[in-house]
Motif scaffolding. Sequence first.
Motif, PDB file in Angstrom:
ATOM      1  N   HIS A  72      13.880  -3.920 -22.175  1.00 15.34           N
ATOM      2  CA  HIS A  72      13.677  -2.738 -21.332  1.00 15.34           C
ATOM      3  C   HIS A  72      13.339  -3.201 -19.910  1.00 15.34           C
ATOM      4  CE1 HIS A  72      13.275  -0.302 -25.028  1.00 15.34           C
ATOM      5  NE2 HIS A  72      12.539  -1.296 -25.479  1.00 15.34           N
ATOM      6  N   SER A  73      13.593  -2.325 -18.961  1.00 17.64           N
ATOM      7  CA  SER A  73      13.195  -2.571 -17.577  1.00 17.64           C
ATOM      8  C   SER A  73      12.522  -1.324 -17.020  1.00 17.64           C
ATOM      9  CB  SER A  73      14.399  -2.930 -16.691  1.00 17.64           C
ATOM     10  OG  SER A  73      14.965  -4.165 -17.072  1.00 17.64           O
ATOM     11  N   VAL A  74      11.453  -1.536 -16.268  1.00 16.57           N
ATOM     12  CA  VAL A  74      10.810  -0.466 -15.521  1.00 16.57           C
ATOM     13  C   VAL A  74      10.923  -0.819 -14.049  1.00 16.57           C
ATOM     14  CG1 VAL A  74       8.666   0.768 -15.041  1.00 16.57           C
ATOM     15  CG2 VAL A  74       9.191   0.038 -17.389  1.00 16.57           C
ATOM     16  N   ILE A  75      11.600   0.030 -13.295  1.00 15.51           N
ATOM     17  CA  ILE A  75      11.744  -0.178 -11.848  1.00 15.51           C
ATOM     18  C   ILE A  75      10.800   0.802 -11.167  1.00 15.51           C
ATOM     19  CG2 ILE A  75      13.344  -0.343  -9.908  1.00 15.51           C
ATOM     20  CD1 ILE A  75      15.630  -0.589 -11.887  1.00 15.51           C
ATOM     21  N   TRP A  76       9.779   0.285 -10.478  1.00 15.80           N
ATOM     22  CA  TRP A  76       8.636   1.084 -10.023  1.00 15.80           C
ATOM     23  C   TRP A  76       8.506   0.966  -8.508  1.00 15.80           C
ATOM     24  CZ3 TRP A  76       4.031   1.454 -13.806  1.00 15.80           C
ATOM     25  CH2 TRP A  76       3.114   2.418 -13.366  1.00 15.80           C
ATOM     26  N   LEU A  77       8.650   2.091  -7.815  1.00 13.32           N
ATOM     27  CA  LEU A  77       8.638   2.102  -6.351  1.00 13.32           C
ATOM     28  C   LEU A  77       7.283   2.537  -5.807  1.00 13.32           C
ATOM     29  CD1 LEU A  77      11.673   2.480  -7.284  1.00 13.32           C
ATOM     30  CD2 LEU A  77      12.068   3.454  -5.017  1.00 13.32           C
ATOM     31  N   HIS A  78       6.801   1.796  -4.828  1.00 14.93           N
ATOM     32  CA  HIS A  78       5.512   2.070  -4.186  1.00 14.93           C
ATOM     33  C   HIS A  78       5.624   3.215  -3.177  1.00 14.93           C
ATOM     34  CE1 HIS A  78       6.837   0.250  -0.388  1.00 14.93           C
ATOM     35  NE2 HIS A  78       7.369  -0.733  -1.095  1.00 14.93           N
ATOM     36  N   GLY A  79       4.500   3.584  -2.609  1.00 17.07           N
ATOM     37  CA  GLY A  79       4.455   4.646  -1.615  1.00 17.07           C
ATOM     38  C   GLY A  79       4.519   4.115  -0.192  1.00 17.07           C
ATOM     39  N   LEU A  80       4.407   5.020   0.760  1.00 21.75           N
ATOM     40  CA  LEU A  80       4.496   4.694   2.186  1.00 21.75           C
ATOM     41  C   LEU A  80       3.415   3.693   2.583  1.00 21.75           C
ATOM     42  CD1 LEU A  80       5.682   5.367   5.036  1.00 21.75           C
ATOM     43  CD2 LEU A  80       3.953   7.162   5.192  1.00 21.75           C
ATOM     44  N   GLY A  81       3.830   2.622   3.270  1.00 22.68           N
ATOM     45  CA  GLY A  81       2.887   1.653   3.797  1.00 22.68           C
ATOM     46  C   GLY A  81       2.409   0.619   2.799  1.00 22.68           C
ATOM     47  N   ALA A  82       2.787   0.746   1.535  1.00 25.96           N
ATOM     48  CA  ALA A  82       2.394  -0.228   0.517  1.00 25.96           C
ATOM     49  C   ALA A  82       3.507  -1.259   0.348  1.00 25.96           C
ATOM     50  CB  ALA A  82       2.069   0.481  -0.791  1.00 25.96           C
ATOM     51  N   ASP A  83       3.458  -2.023  -0.739  1.00 26.91           N
ATOM     52  CA  ASP A  83       4.534  -2.989  -0.995  1.00 26.91           C
ATOM     53  C   ASP A  83       4.707  -3.162  -2.496  1.00 26.91           C
ATOM     54  OD1 ASP A  83       2.650  -4.875  -1.963  1.00 26.91           O
ATOM     55  OD2 ASP A  83       2.394  -5.730   0.021  1.00 26.91           O
ATOM     56  N   GLY A  84       5.613  -4.063  -2.872  1.00 25.67           N
ATOM     57  CA  GLY A  84       5.960  -4.237  -4.273  1.00 25.67           C
ATOM     58  C   GLY A  84       4.836  -4.727  -5.159  1.00 25.67           C
ATOM     59  N   ASN A  85       3.775  -5.258  -4.566  1.00 29.81           N
ATOM     60  CA  ASN A  85       2.638  -5.729  -5.360  1.00 29.81           C
ATOM     61  C   ASN A  85       1.651  -4.615  -5.694  1.00 29.81           C
ATOM     62  OD1 ASN A  85       2.963  -8.765  -5.562  1.00 29.81           O
ATOM     63  ND2 ASN A  85       3.159  -8.488  -3.349  1.00 29.81           N
ATOM     64  N   ASP A  86       1.867  -3.425  -5.171  1.00 29.01           N
ATOM     65  CA  ASP A  86       0.876  -2.361  -5.224  1.00 29.01           C
ATOM     66  C   ASP A  86       0.458  -1.995  -6.649  1.00 29.01           C
ATOM     67  OD1 ASP A  86      -0.804  -0.606  -3.787  1.00 29.01           O
ATOM     68  OD2 ASP A  86       0.569   1.060  -4.100  1.00 29.01           O
TER      69      ASP A  86
END
Length: 216
Positions: free
Chosen positions: A17-31
């Motif tokens: 399985h894969s979960v592709i998770w997008l951060h919010g404004l001003g954050a980054d992929g580590n959020d």
Amino acid sequence: MEYPPCVEINPEGDPRHSVIWLHGLGADGNDFVPLLPELRIPADRRVRFVFPNAPMLPVTVNNGYVMPAWYDIYAMDLMAKIDVKGILRSADYLLTLIDQEVERGVASGNILLAGFSQGGVIALAAALRTDKPLAGVMALSTYLPRAVPVDGSVRRRIFQAHGRMDDVVPWQAAMNARRRLEEMGHDLSWHEYDMAHSLCAEEVADMREWMLEVLG
């Protein structure tokens, strides 16, 4: 438009399985990486987590300050004027990430999209603009502008969560999105919490339960 490389957390063994998770404004992929231990997804589910990074854009509402953003925000009133072009550009980018996961051996029906705030807009827009099977969508503290063209012909499983005290994405914007998704006939699991524009422990527990169900 240049999208930086994604942050990836891989399981032991080949991902199922894969979960592709997008951060919010001003954050980054580590959020949201620190959240993974709290979700306690069993190792035998073999889930790869992919955390994309938004491009660096000047954001109008922040006096043109350049920051990670999936699209521009023109005014504090999120519904006043919508950067539809920017939203669709990032939604198309997310669709390419889905294709990449398929090429790496994960069936599209085993791919879950997730997004917080701006990232949630992109996750919903992408899911509603493709006919590929998907495990579902987690739309967290987000909205879905009416100006964004979507195709609701493929029924999606959607976890939508919002804080009653959210002072960034108004409650009414979330309710408008909920109503639109329900009108299109999607399998919507609605959750609301006494929180602001954030996550809370109760929400994380609900997310875990729903993810374990849709990730089989």
